[in-house]
Design an enzyme around this catalytic site. Sequence first.
Site, mmCIF file in Angstrom:
data_model
loop_
_atom_site.group_PDB
_atom_site.id
_atom_site.type_symbol
_atom_site.label_atom_id
_atom_site.label_comp_id
_atom_site.label_asym_id
_atom_site.label_seq_id
_atom_site.Cartn_x
_atom_site.Cartn_y
_atom_site.Cartn_z
ATOM 1 N N ARG A 46 1.678 -7.546 -16.480
ATOM 2 C CA ARG A 46 1.338 -6.240 -17.064
ATOM 3 C C ARG A 46 2.482 -5.253 -16.832
ATOM 4 O O ARG A 46 2.751 -4.384 -17.656
ATOM 5 C CB ARG A 46 0.020 -5.711 -16.479
ATOM 6 N N TYR A 98 1.352 10.475 -39.363
ATOM 7 C CA TYR A 98 0.623 9.219 -39.613
ATOM 8 C C TYR A 98 -0.862 9.388 -39.231
ATOM 9 O O TYR A 98 -1.176 9.948 -38.182
ATOM 10 C CB TYR A 98 1.280 8.092 -38.810
ATOM 11 N N ASP A 170 8.601 10.196 -34.391
ATOM 12 C CA ASP A 170 8.221 8.865 -34.867
ATOM 13 C C ASP A 170 9.287 8.441 -35.874
ATOM 14 O O ASP A 170 9.391 9.020 -36.960
ATOM 15 C CB ASP A 170 6.825 8.930 -35.502
ATOM 16 N N LYS A 195 6.708 -2.537 -38.303
ATOM 17 C CA LYS A 195 7.250 -2.310 -39.643
ATOM 18 C C LYS A 195 8.666 -2.900 -39.761
ATOM 19 O O LYS A 195 8.835 -4.065 -39.547
ATOM 20 C CB LYS A 195 7.205 -0.813 -39.945
HETATM 21 C C1 PLP Z 1 4.785 6.125 -39.249
HETATM 22 C C2 PLP Z 1 3.842 5.264 -38.466
HETATM 23 N N1 PLP Z 1 3.692 5.483 -37.150
HETATM 24 C C3 PLP Z 1 2.847 4.742 -36.405
HETATM 25 C C4 PLP Z 1 2.081 3.742 -36.958
HETATM 26 C C5 PLP Z 1 1.133 2.946 -36.096
HETATM 27 O O1 PLP Z 1 1.685 1.697 -35.809
HETATM 28 P P1 PLP Z 1 0.817 0.372 -35.521
HETATM 29 O O2 PLP Z 1 0.075 0.052 -36.769
HETATM 30 O O3 PLP Z 1 1.871 -0.633 -35.146
HETATM 31 O O4 PLP Z 1 -0.113 0.684 -34.397
HETATM 32 C C6 PLP Z 1 2.218 3.473 -38.326
HETATM 33 C C7 PLP Z 1 1.401 2.401 -38.954
HETATM 34 O O5 PLP Z 1 1.294 2.297 -40.160
HETATM 35 C C8 PLP Z 1 3.108 4.258 -39.105
HETATM 36 O O6 PLP Z 1 3.261 4.059 -40.428
#
Ligand code: PLP
Length: 377
Positions: A46, A98, A170, A195
């Site tokens: 962990r 998001y 982000d 992604k």
């Molecule tokens: C810009 C952005 N940030 C964060 C996330 C969250 O990521 P995860 O789906 O890997 O938890 C996403 C998911 O689509 C996203 O598009």
Amino acid sequence: MKLATKLIHGGPTIDQQTGAIGIPIYQVSTYRQTSVDQFSKYDYARGDNPTREALEETIAVLEGGTRCLAFASGMAAISTTLMIFSPGDHLVVCDDVYGGAYRVLSTIFSRMGITSSFVDATSLAEIEAAIRPETKGIYLETPSNPLLKVTDLRGAADIAKRYGIITLVDNTFMTPYLQRPLELGCDIVLHSGTKFINGHSDLLCGFAVTDNSELGQRIRYIQNAFGTGLGPQDSFLTLRGVKTLKVRMDQSQLNTEKIVAWLKLHPRISVVHYPGLPEHPGHAIHNAQADGPGAVFSFELDSYETTKRLLENSHLAAFAVSLGGVESIISYPAKMSHASVPKEERERKGITDTLVRLSVGLEDPDDLIADLQQAIG
Ligand SMILES: Cc1ncc(COP(=O)(O)O)c(C=O)c1O
């Protein structure tokens, strides 16, 4: 070392035990100790796992950070990182953040006394005006999801510094290949590595990267305490995926430019949101802080009927959530990424029922255009 080389050689690449060109999958939960007085670096997975560490070092190098933590998903990275804040703290957040980040901020962190103001972060004045005495951070996404709105990261980081607060970004849409917020003065970079970084739509992962050792230590403490770290299999696959980030991103961007140029002339498309277009309001700022416009864009169709026909009849671009894979993905923000945002709030932000987002993969762009054409009708 240029970024293309860092992708291959930036982190640990050779297994010290065997010379293998690749860090093995350490599929273990615990490690044998030899001294009662001094435990070795590894005791329980962990906290530490060598495969995860190799990935963390690689992403830290790419983002120009000193510390990276790898998480079980982008949301695990975001939620764990937000736990550095305390009850009473306030955050200024871009208003088309998001949907998952909006959900944790507005329904979970708010319950714990960590509040947020959602602002149009294309305006530095709006960001600054929302700062209160108890504000501790500015949380941004640029280009944002799904409207590709652009925030001036240098400007936002300067404001944050003046108020003695931190900036979190982000960077999922851009990846460190195209944009490195730490170099622009921001403090923490977050990613859904699910992604483009992994790039193959076959796992979930997330990252938090910083060049501030105290912040890195605090995030690491919470990651270990909560157990939100990334498993060894997925760390290995992400290490493999990231090596081709440059060639994937370059080709997807070329494909995107071709599809955007075609869509712009389509009679059923009223507007295309893409920072690569000279008429995009954030074009100049984006060019000043990023090395390319990326491979995700959104567009407005003329009616709900056309939108539905496109989504249901697109064969090459999968009608699905997510983005950043080798395969193109067409998605419907109103019912997918932003389904957790209340309808009035969503529409106020411009995320309408006729908005579609496309993440462009590595298929031949002519085939993608032909497929979109038959689906739009
Ligand atoms: C810009 C952005 N940030 C964060 C996330 C969250 O990521 P995860 O789906 O890997 O938890 C996403 C998911 O689509 C996203 O598009």
